[in-house]
Design a protein around this motif. Structure first.
Motif, PDB file in Angstrom:
ATOM      1  N   LEU A 221      10.635 -16.142   3.443  1.00 19.22           N
ATOM      2  CA  LEU A 221      10.180 -15.286   2.524  1.00 19.22           C
ATOM      3  C   LEU A 221       8.605 -14.680   2.995  1.00 19.22           C
ATOM      4  O   LEU A 221       8.145 -13.725   2.325  1.00 19.22           O
ATOM      5  CB  LEU A 221       9.762 -16.186   1.572  1.00 19.22           C
ATOM      6  N   LEU A 222       8.123 -15.365   4.185  1.00 20.14           N
ATOM      7  CA  LEU A 222       6.753 -14.744   4.767  1.00 20.14           C
ATOM      8  C   LEU A 222       7.226 -13.504   5.521  1.00 20.14           C
ATOM      9  O   LEU A 222       6.660 -12.407   5.524  1.00 20.14           O
ATOM     10  CB  LEU A 222       6.153 -15.880   5.679  1.00 20.14           C
ATOM     11  N   ASN A 223       7.989 -13.698   6.378  1.00 25.12           N
ATOM     12  CA  ASN A 223       8.248 -12.477   7.285  1.00 25.12           C
ATOM     13  C   ASN A 223       9.397 -11.539   6.824  1.00 25.12           C
ATOM     14  O   ASN A 223       9.466 -10.072   7.165  1.00 25.12           O
ATOM     15  CB  ASN A 223       8.719 -12.857   8.872  1.00 25.12           C
ATOM     16  N   ASP A 224      10.428 -12.024   5.926  1.00 25.01           N
ATOM     17  CA  ASP A 224      11.318 -11.217   5.352  1.00 25.01           C
ATOM     18  C   ASP A 224      10.859 -10.506   4.226  1.00 25.01           C
ATOM     19  O   ASP A 224      11.422  -9.339   3.808  1.00 25.01           O
ATOM     20  CB  ASP A 224      12.544 -12.173   4.947  1.00 25.01           C
ATOM     21  N   TYR A 225       9.674 -10.860   3.533  1.00 26.95           N
ATOM     22  CA  TYR A 225       9.355 -10.412   2.276  1.00 26.95           C
ATOM     23  C   TYR A 225       7.874 -10.126   2.189  1.00 26.95           C
ATOM     24  O   TYR A 225       7.508  -9.010   1.861  1.00 26.95           O
ATOM     25  CB  TYR A 225       9.928 -11.302   1.127  1.00 26.95           C
ATOM     26  N   ALA A 226       6.952 -11.214   2.021  1.00 32.26           N
ATOM     27  CA  ALA A 226       5.694 -11.272   1.688  1.00 32.26           C
ATOM     28  C   ALA A 226       4.936 -10.248   2.770  1.00 32.26           C
ATOM     29  O   ALA A 226       3.961  -9.614   2.366  1.00 32.26           O
ATOM     30  CB  ALA A 226       4.932 -12.578   1.691  1.00 32.26           C
ATOM     31  N   LYS A 227       5.562 -10.339   3.974  1.00 27.92           N
ATOM     32  CA  LYS A 227       4.709  -9.499   5.189  1.00 27.92           C
ATOM     33  C   LYS A 227       5.105  -7.846   4.962  1.00 27.92           C
ATOM     34  O   LYS A 227       4.180  -6.934   5.086  1.00 27.92           O
ATOM     35  CB  LYS A 227       4.932  -9.967   6.446  1.00 27.92           C
ATOM     36  N   LEU A 228       6.514  -7.700   4.478  1.00 29.41           N
ATOM     37  CA  LEU A 228       6.843  -6.355   4.409  1.00 29.41           C
ATOM     38  C   LEU A 228       6.478  -5.454   3.232  1.00 29.41           C
ATOM     39  O   LEU A 228       6.337  -4.504   3.377  1.00 29.41           O
ATOM     40  CB  LEU A 228       8.489  -6.306   4.744  1.00 29.41           C
ATOM     41  N   LEU A 229       6.520  -6.178   2.035  1.00 28.20           N
ATOM     42  CA  LEU A 229       6.336  -5.601   0.825  1.00 28.20           C
ATOM     43  C   LEU A 229       5.163  -4.892   0.880  1.00 28.20           C
ATOM     44  O   LEU A 229       4.868  -3.767   0.263  1.00 28.20           O
ATOM     45  CB  LEU A 229       6.364  -6.561  -0.212  1.00 28.20           C
ATOM     46  N   PRO A 230       3.740  -5.208   1.054  1.00 30.74           N
ATOM     47  CA  PRO A 230       2.601  -4.808   1.115  1.00 30.74           C
ATOM     48  C   PRO A 230       2.728  -3.453   1.875  1.00 30.74           C
ATOM     49  O   PRO A 230       1.955  -2.511   1.860  1.00 30.74           O
ATOM     50  CB  PRO A 230       1.345  -5.588   1.574  1.00 30.74           C
ATOM     51  N   LEU A 231       3.375  -3.621   3.164  1.00 34.25           N
ATOM     52  CA  LEU A 231       3.259  -2.445   4.203  1.00 34.25           C
ATOM     53  C   LEU A 231       3.961  -1.332   3.434  1.00 34.25           C
ATOM     54  O   LEU A 231       3.432  -0.110   3.901  1.00 34.25           O
ATOM     55  CB  LEU A 231       3.799  -2.888   5.530  1.00 34.25           C
ATOM     56  N   LEU A 232       5.118  -1.541   2.914  1.00 39.05           N
ATOM     57  CA  LEU A 232       5.814  -0.540   2.469  1.00 39.05           C
ATOM     58  C   LEU A 232       5.137  -0.109   1.188  1.00 39.05           C
ATOM     59  O   LEU A 232       5.276   1.056   0.835  1.00 39.05           O
ATOM     60  CB  LEU A 232       7.281  -1.045   2.179  1.00 39.05           C
TER      61      LEU A 232
END
Length: 458
Positions: free
Chosen positions: A151-162
């Motif tokens: 959930l860190l690298n598949d979700y929490a990391k990408l969501l703010p970038l997008l």
């Protein structure tokens, strides 16, 4: 606050290294040891980079609010000016001078901050939620059929970038490069090259928005009456990305860890998302140590000698856990902790940041109701680094579900105007590609942002 160091005073005590795995594993233990000796202590942020860390609450608040004795401008940094710090040092991207709100004082700071705060104020909470929800659905669909995820690298990391690509009004090509370069900077991968690419794509975005303004933060900054130059625009955008992406990733990740932790204390069981966010801001703030100040003269900070023009870093994590705040911390009083900073440089985006995290966490918990940690909570690894409190990974398991959430969001267009107007086709708002377009671009590997835009055309 001027301080004359007495003759014969012993030299600085041994410095606590803040860049290794030992510090990442137990920063609070380090803060407690430092605080036992005084409100501040000598530390090493990275090899060659010495600083003083403020861990006492009253001392931290005093420095944050004092614009007479302390400056935020790193051009005063003695060791850097004397060439004692290499230009490829990993902390320089977070500490070196940029003409933005973080690193300026006085009238210059007020002018830049006015443009930033006025632009952020145009982001209403409803729009933020509507922008986060489709991004969350897109990311969850990518792993929901596997039954396991990080959930860190598949979700929490990408969501703010997008999300920031969307808020900045990025077209596909610039958005892909922006996402890649920001990830590289935060992960410490070839930071110099990544910084050059980040600068290049932001300057392209600024040129595009000067020609074709939209309903986005970049256009609002350009249109602001203070008249920012292209260089100033670029550095405000870098500041907004840096201040939004890394902290938001950690706020989401740290809160999810807490909510999914039900060990012997059962602290995560039955906790509301809002309570989890408050708990994280108090006890594991996403940016744990930052807000670097430079004393204008030698100072006495509660009995601790601090030399002029040397980095004085505020420990939000250490100050929040000062024993003098025990009552406020137990009640999770929102007004007492320093996770958002204090004084003239306090974070101007508390409400948007909270709504982003809240919406992202609601989305994943609703989509995967039996979400559970895949390892014991006390075995998760924390990413080394002096500034953040960041998980390295957050492995979870759940019942596999079909990746149909994006499809469910494709409903007929509303009759009322949407939060993001749909202008005529332009590079910022390209038309849905037809067969010829797809064939022409078939050789280019799509990034996350262009893949998202293929699904959600705005």
């Amino acid at each position: 606050m001027e301080y004359q160091r007495p003759a014969g005073t012993p030299g600085i005590a041994s410095r606590c290294p803040m860049h290794g795995q030992d510090f990442a594993a137990d920063p609070h233990g380090a803060y407690d040891k430092m605080r036992a000796a005084g409100p501040a202590a000598p530390v090493e942020l990275a090899p060659q980079v010495e600083a003083t860390l403020v861990v006492g609450y009253q001392a931290a608040r005093s420095v944050l609010q004092n614009t007479t004795d302390f400056s935020r401008d790193p051009r005063r940094w003695k060791a850097l000016n004397e060439g004692r710090i290499s230009l490829d040092n990993p902390v320089l991207p977070m500490m070196a001078y940029r003409p933005n709100c973080l690193f300026t004082d006085g009238a210059v700071h007020l002018r830049l901050r006015k443009a930033v705060t006025d632009s952020l104020d145009r982001l209403d909470i409803g729009r933020i939620r509507r922008d986060v929800e489709p991004i969350a659905a897109f990311l969850i669909d990518r792993f929901s059929e596997r039954g396991r995820a990080d959930l860190l690298n598949d979700y929490a990391k990408l969501l703010p970038l997008l999300l920031f690509n969307r808020l900045f009004g990025c077209p596909a090509d610039i958005g892909d490069r922006l996402t890649s370069s920001m990830s590289a900077i935060f992960d410490g991968r070839d930071a110099l090259k990544a910084n050059e690419e980040l600068t290049s794509c932001l300057m392209e975005l600024i040129a595009l928005k000067r020609r074709e303004p939209g309903d986005d933060v970049t256009s609002w900054l350009i249109q602001h009456p203070v008249g920012l130059t292209d260089a100033e625009l670029k550095d405000q955008l870098v500041m907004l990305m840096g201040a939004g992406v890394e902290p938001e990733r950690n706020l989401i990740g740290n809160a999810l860890l807490l909510l999914l932790s039900s060990g012997s204390s059962g602290r995560g069981a039955g906790m509301l998302i809002e309570e989890a966010l408050d708990h994280v801001l108090w006890n594991n703030p996403p940016i744990a140590n930052y807000a670097t100040h430079y004393p204008l003269r030698d100072v006495d900070l509660g009995g601790v000698y601090v030399e002029a023009d040397t980095p004085l870093v505020i420990s939000f994590g250490g100050a929040n856990n000062d024993p003098t705040l025990r009552t406020a911390r137990q009640s999770l009083s929102k007004g007492a902790h320093l996770a958002w900073g204090a004084g003239p440089h306090a974070c101007p985006a508390k409400s948007p940041a909270t709504v982003i995290a809240l919406t992202a966490i609601e989305a994943i918990l609703n989509a995967l109701p039996d979400l559970a940690l895949d390892i014991p909570a006390d075995r998760v690894e924390w990413r080394p680094g002096p500034f953040h409190r960041a998980l390295a990974a957050l492995p979870v398991r759940f019942t596999p579900t079909p990746g149909t959430r994006v499809a469910a969001l494709h409903t007929p267009a509303p009759t009322a105007p949407s939060s993001v107007p749909s202008p005529s086709p332009s590079p910022a708002h390209p038309p849905v590609p037809g067969p010829a377009h797809a064939q022409a671009n078939s050789g280019r590997k799509k990034g996350f942002w262009s893949t998202f835009l293929d699904i959600f055309r705005v």
